[in-house]
Design a protein around this motif. Structure first.
Motif, PDB file in Angstrom:
ATOM      1  N   ALA A 257       0.852  -1.203  -0.099  1.00 52.96           N
ATOM      2  CA  ALA A 257       0.079   0.027  -0.059  1.00 52.96           C
ATOM      3  C   ALA A 257       0.616   1.043   0.036  1.00 52.96           C
ATOM      4  N   SER A 258       2.111   1.112   0.614  1.00 58.55           N
ATOM      5  CA  SER A 258       2.901   2.315   0.596  1.00 58.55           C
ATOM      6  C   SER A 258       3.437   2.837  -0.592  1.00 58.55           C
ATOM      7  N   SER A 259       3.361   1.821  -1.679  1.00 61.10           N
ATOM      8  CA  SER A 259       4.016   2.194  -2.888  1.00 61.10           C
ATOM      9  C   SER A 259       3.013   2.988  -3.631  1.00 61.10           C
ATOM     10  N   GLY A 260       1.569   3.058  -3.361  1.00 62.62           N
ATOM     11  CA  GLY A 260       1.018   4.299  -3.966  1.00 62.62           C
ATOM     12  C   GLY A 260       0.379   3.444  -5.240  1.00 62.62           C
ATOM     13  N   ASN A 261       0.767   2.225  -5.688  1.00 67.62           N
ATOM     14  CA  ASN A 261       0.372   1.508  -6.787  1.00 67.62           C
ATOM     15  C   ASN A 261      -1.153   1.519  -6.802  1.00 67.62           C
ATOM     16  N   GLN A 262      -1.841   1.254  -8.087  1.00 69.61           N
ATOM     17  CA  GLN A 262      -3.070   0.839  -8.169  1.00 69.61           C
ATOM     18  C   GLN A 262      -3.305  -0.629  -7.839  1.00 69.61           C
TER      19      GLN A 262
ATOM     20  N   GLY B 255      -6.745  12.896  -9.726  1.00 71.41           N
ATOM     21  CA  GLY B 255      -7.448  12.253  -8.715  1.00 71.41           C
ATOM     22  C   GLY B 255      -8.422  13.078  -7.710  1.00 71.41           C
ATOM     23  N   ASP B 256      -9.196  12.394  -7.171  1.00 68.24           N
ATOM     24  CA  ASP B 256     -10.168  12.868  -6.248  1.00 68.24           C
ATOM     25  C   ASP B 256      -9.531  13.613  -5.098  1.00 68.24           C
ATOM     26  N   THR B 257      -9.622  14.819  -4.812  1.00 67.41           N
ATOM     27  CA  THR B 257      -9.131  15.367  -3.722  1.00 67.41           C
ATOM     28  C   THR B 257      -9.601  15.099  -2.439  1.00 67.41           C
ATOM     29  N   ALA B 258     -10.874  14.715  -2.373  1.00 68.99           N
ATOM     30  CA  ALA B 258     -11.461  14.138  -1.239  1.00 68.99           C
ATOM     31  C   ALA B 258     -10.792  12.684  -0.822  1.00 68.99           C
ATOM     32  N   ALA B 259     -10.115  12.096  -1.486  1.00 68.57           N
ATOM     33  CA  ALA B 259      -9.442  10.946  -1.345  1.00 68.57           C
ATOM     34  C   ALA B 259      -7.920  11.111  -1.596  1.00 68.57           C
ATOM     35  N   ALA B 260      -7.290  12.055  -1.297  1.00 69.37           N
ATOM     36  CA  ALA B 260      -6.011  12.188  -1.218  1.00 69.37           C
ATOM     37  C   ALA B 260      -5.559  12.009  -2.517  1.00 69.37           C
ATOM     38  N   GLY B 261      -6.091  12.467  -3.665  1.00 72.72           N
ATOM     39  CA  GLY B 261      -5.847  12.471  -5.104  1.00 72.72           C
ATOM     40  C   GLY B 261      -5.815  11.044  -5.729  1.00 72.72           C
ATOM     41  N   SER B 262      -6.459  10.104  -5.215  1.00 71.59           N
ATOM     42  CA  SER B 262      -6.645   8.716  -5.736  1.00 71.59           C
ATOM     43  C   SER B 262      -7.576   8.713  -6.687  1.00 71.59           C
ATOM     44  N   VAL B 263      -7.455   7.905  -7.676  1.00 70.18           N
ATOM     45  CA  VAL B 263      -8.419   7.740  -8.650  1.00 70.18           C
ATOM     46  C   VAL B 263      -9.257   6.544  -8.584  1.00 70.18           C
ATOM     47  N   ASN B 264      -8.994   5.644  -7.539  1.00 70.14           N
ATOM     48  CA  ASN B 264      -9.568   4.485  -7.237  1.00 70.14           C
ATOM     49  C   ASN B 264     -10.959   4.657  -7.539  1.00 70.14           C
TER      50      ASN B 264
ATOM     51  N   ASP C 225       9.529   7.659  -4.980  1.00 70.99           N
ATOM     52  CA  ASP C 225       8.588   8.439  -6.007  1.00 70.99           C
ATOM     53  C   ASP C 225       7.483   7.483  -6.356  1.00 70.99           C
ATOM     54  N   GLN C 226       6.158   7.937  -6.420  1.00 77.41           N
ATOM     55  CA  GLN C 226       5.129   7.215  -6.865  1.00 77.41           C
ATOM     56  C   GLN C 226       5.262   6.934  -8.490  1.00 77.41           C
ATOM     57  N   GLY C 227       5.039   5.804  -9.059  1.00 78.73           N
ATOM     58  CA  GLY C 227       4.938   5.683 -10.447  1.00 78.73           C
ATOM     59  C   GLY C 227       4.131   6.330 -11.172  1.00 78.73           C
ATOM     60  N   LEU C 228       4.259   6.453 -12.429  1.00 81.02           N
ATOM     61  CA  LEU C 228       3.144   7.114 -13.299  1.00 81.02           C
ATOM     62  C   LEU C 228       1.759   6.382 -13.387  1.00 81.02           C
ATOM     63  N   THR C 229       1.918   5.193 -13.004  1.00 83.54           N
ATOM     64  CA  THR C 229       0.728   4.391 -13.126  1.00 83.54           C
ATOM     65  C   THR C 229       0.028   4.326 -11.563  1.00 83.54           C
TER      66      THR C 229
ATOM     67  N   GLN D 292      -3.034  10.488  -8.770  1.00 75.91           N
ATOM     68  CA  GLN D 292      -2.810  11.389  -9.915  1.00 75.91           C
ATOM     69  C   GLN D 292      -3.077  12.893  -9.720  1.00 75.91           C
ATOM     70  N   PRO D 293      -1.778  13.650  -9.973  1.00 75.53           N
ATOM     71  CA  PRO D 293      -0.478  13.339 -10.572  1.00 75.53           C
ATOM     72  C   PRO D 293       0.183  12.569  -9.407  1.00 75.53           C
ATOM     73  N   PRO D 294       1.210  11.724  -9.625  1.00 72.16           N
ATOM     74  CA  PRO D 294       1.906  10.964  -8.839  1.00 72.16           C
ATOM     75  C   PRO D 294       2.661  12.079  -7.819  1.00 72.16           C
ATOM     76  N   VAL D 295       2.945  11.720  -6.701  1.00 76.68           N
ATOM     77  CA  VAL D 295       3.789  12.479  -6.021  1.00 76.68           C
ATOM     78  C   VAL D 295       5.275  12.265  -5.892  1.00 76.68           C
ATOM     79  N   ARG D 296       5.986  13.133  -6.331  1.00 77.31           N
ATOM     80  CA  ARG D 296       7.374  13.024  -6.414  1.00 77.31           C
ATOM     81  C   ARG D 296       8.327  13.418  -5.037  1.00 77.31           C
ATOM     82  N   SER D 297       8.244  12.588  -4.285  1.00 81.21           N
ATOM     83  CA  SER D 297       8.750  13.074  -2.900  1.00 81.21           C
ATOM     84  C   SER D 297      10.120  13.195  -2.738  1.00 81.21           C
ATOM     85  N   SER D 298      10.964  12.443  -3.875  1.00 82.34           N
ATOM     86  CA  SER D 298      12.367  12.616  -3.733  1.00 82.34           C
ATOM     87  C   SER D 298      12.796  13.990  -4.091  1.00 82.34           C
ATOM     88  N   GLU D 299      11.887  14.817  -4.614  1.00 87.21           N
ATOM     89  CA  GLU D 299      12.478  16.050  -5.231  1.00 87.21           C
ATOM     90  C   GLU D 299      12.892  17.116  -4.107  1.00 87.21           C
ATOM     91  N   ILE D 300      12.136  16.935  -2.725  1.00 90.32           N
ATOM     92  CA  ILE D 300      12.414  17.549  -1.649  1.00 90.32           C
ATOM     93  C   ILE D 300      13.999  17.642  -1.452  1.00 90.32           C
TER      94      ILE D 300
END
Length: 608
Positions: A120-125, A163-172, A477-481, A485-493
């Motif tokens: 679950a921590s991967s952010g994958n679908q 992604g749905d802002t009410a679901a933390a940006g998830s498209v699920n 970082d979360q993958g493109l899939t 959406q859009p994926p979080v690029r946490s390593s950018e910080i």
């Protein structure tokens, strides 16, 4: 970018229940007559039956997986509904070798689960499955449902919905729109039998018997057959990963620009190493595109050639020294200065406190001489043990090679692993307080990461400051899939903080000497259009020279079907404006299955 040497499984690892499914309360079994595969799949990424038991779900077995940690079979309903958002296929997870065969008509009773490959921590679908199944064979020898043809006309140009802002940006929870979004289109085919035809390879076969093709041959093509990733809005929707349900020994060894001629057919799966994947029961025939490794132009007598090359965790036990040496001598034409990244200590990943890398570097230098190249000299600074990230015990660092027949190094004492190099003014010119020296090594930006190495060189009487970098990787970082959406690029910080420190150091040099020749180069682990690049460039202190190339030629790395820039050479205004620079990304690795590094080296030629 995650190392291709990372441990991984040959097949999908069923790792964790996704959060949306784990919250579902189990109910009584659904009525058999009302539940078919498309009902199980539903119109979103999460099954409406998640967590529930379903009974006697009918379908035809299209393929079986008898290896790895995810044994099972794919079930497809030969009588589809009229809703394009609902998939007619689903994976049945048996955990042991399935006792069915393609063409069997079966009914399945089991529990519908939503599992997230990679956790679950991967952010994958999530992947919709039927687990703990009871399988009843109705008949055998039936025709397998005809595959859905996936081609450029079928796959939308838009990649994913927001992604749905009410679901933390998830498209699920969003209703699939397969006519508008590529990820929705692929999700609407999850578990179904699909087919691609005459598909061009856009990422070479890797050690795990995987490759990537494109079903959109005109989507951001590179001249050498790949697909270029040119912006965060250019995800390239035609990319698709190919694996095989057969023996890995028979998997084609392909380079970028090759073609899987004919048809490649199999179920559409989803895994943690790239997302949607055609797991082929029938593979096309490999047709070579004839790709050859590039050779750059030789620098003239008055041109200084500076290169950057990530040699991917090089240590004395590796068998690649002769190949790296040949690449430096012949493909790179023996640059005057070479910034090497990922030089490991003398015993590689053995974590025993060793930090010295003289054996590693000298072995490469000797191999270069044997290949007909110059007797390079070198400079580097050993890191503090286990403080610079990378493979545990490896103590990777940057190192300068330089040809003393062409360029001299200005040695100035005082540089070590913990002392910050500074800039002083001497007779109106900028000068480093130590050479080589490390830039602000105690700064929190460099925690568990490589510290930049700065050095002063002289070419034809002109001083050139070179800063070798290896910025924080994209790991985490979360993958493109991703479901987000859009994926979080946490390593950018951290990378942005690092870029800020490097830019500030360049500013220090230019504030002392406006026309100083400064080069910041290396594995920046970020794109030329990224926020990292913008911070490095600042207000014109630096400029990424790869932007001198046409957009279709801007790449140094090939990842999941996207050719992209990770390695850069940035130059100060004096070099950009007055030195007639020529830039070359020398493609010797990233496009080939037999690569000795996953990065292509870069070469800059200019007249100081």
């Amino acid at each position: 970018m995650p190392s291709r040497s990372s441990a991984r499984l040959a097949a999908l690892t069923v790792a964790a229940v996704c959060s949306a499914a784990s919250a579902v309360v189990l109910t009584s079994p659904a009525h058999a007559a009302s539940v078919r595969v498309h009902d199980v799949q539903g119109t979103t990424r999460i099954s409406p039956f998640a967590g529930q038991k379903v009974t006697d779900v009918p379908g035809i077995v299209t393929a079986t997986r008898t290896y790895g940690s995810s044994k099972g079979f794919w079930l497809q309903d030969p009588t589809p509904d009229d809703n394009p958002a609902t998939s007619e296929g689903v994976f049945v997870f048996t955990s042991s070798t399935p006792k069915v065969a393609p063409g069997d008509s079966v009914t399945v009773t089991g529990t519908v689960s939503e599992f997230v490959p990679g956790g679950a921590s991967s952010g994958n679908q999530s992947l919709t499955e039927i687990t703990k199944p009871t399988v009843t064979t109705v008949s055998t020898g039936n025709a397998v449902p005809a595959p859905v043809v996936v081609d450029e006309n079928a796959v939308p140009d838009a990649y994913a919905p927001a992604g749905d802002t009410a679901a933390a940006g998830s498209v699920n929870g969003l209703t699939l729109d397969p006519s508008k979004y590529a990820l929705d289109y692929y999700e609407s085919l999850e578990g179904m039998n699909v087919q691609v035809a005459d598909a061009r390879v856009v990422t070479a076969t890797d050690p795990y018997s995987e490759l990537w093709v494109t079903v959109k041959p005109n989507e951001h093509p590179s001249p050498r057959g790949g697909t270029v990733y040119g912006s965060y809005d250019s995800q390239n929707t035609g990319r698709l990963q190919i694996q095989s349900l057969g023996s890995a020994a028979g998997f084609p060894t392909a380079n970028v620009g090759d073609t899987l001629a004919g048809t490649t057919t199999g179920p559409l799966d989803f895994n943690q190493y790239g997302g949607y994947t055609l797991v082929a029961s029938e593979l096309g025939t490999l047709r070579s595109g004839g790709l050859e490794r590039e050779t750059t132009q030789k620098q003239s007598d008055r041109e200084l050639a500076v290169a950057t090359y990530n040699v991917e965790n090089l240590d004395p036990s590796d068998a690649t020294f002769d190949q790296h040496a040949a690449a430096i001598v012949h493909n790179l034409q023996s640059p005057d200065i070479v910034s090497l990244e990922e030089i490991q200590d003398n015993n590689g990943a053995k974590d025993d406190g060793t930090v010295d890398a003289s054996e590693t570097v000298n072995k490469l230098i000797d191999a270069i001489v044997a290949a007909g190249g110059p007797k390079y000299e070198w400079r580097s600074i050993d890191p503090v043990n286990d403080q610079d990230g990378g493979e545990p015990g490896g103590n990777i660092r940057q190192a300068f090679l330089f040809n003393p027949e062409r360029v001299s190094f200005t040695d100035r004492a005082g540089g070590d692993s913990t002392t910050a190099v500074g800039v002083t003014k001497v007779r109106g010119k900028a000068q480093l307080t130590a050479s080589p020296g490390r830039i602000d090594p105690a700064n929190a930006a460099w925690a568990n990461s490589r510290k930049p190495l700065a050095g002063e060189f002289v070419f034809h009487g002109k001083t050139v400051f070179v800063i070798a970098n290896h910025l924080n990787s994209k790991g985490g970082d979360q993958g493109l899939t991703s479901q987000y959406q859009p994926p979080v690029r946490s390593s950018e910080i951290q990378r942005h903080a690092q870029a800020t420190v490097v830019n500030a150091f360049v500013k220090d040099i230019l504030s002392v000497q406006k026309n100083a020749n400064v080069i910041a180069l290396g594995d920046m682990n970020d794109f030329e259009f990224s926020g990292t690049a913008r911070i490095l460039e600042g207000d014109g202190e630096l400029w990424s020279a790869i932007k001198s190339l046409p957009k279709s030629e801007r790449y140094t790395y090939d990842y999941q079907g996207n050719q992209q820039v990770l390695d850069q050479i940035l130059v100060s205004p004096a070099i950009r404006r007055d030195c007639g620079l020529e830039y070359d990304s020398v493609h010797i690795n990233s496009e080939f299955s037999d690569q000795i590094s996953d990065h292509d080296p870069q070469v800059l030629r200019f007249r100081p």
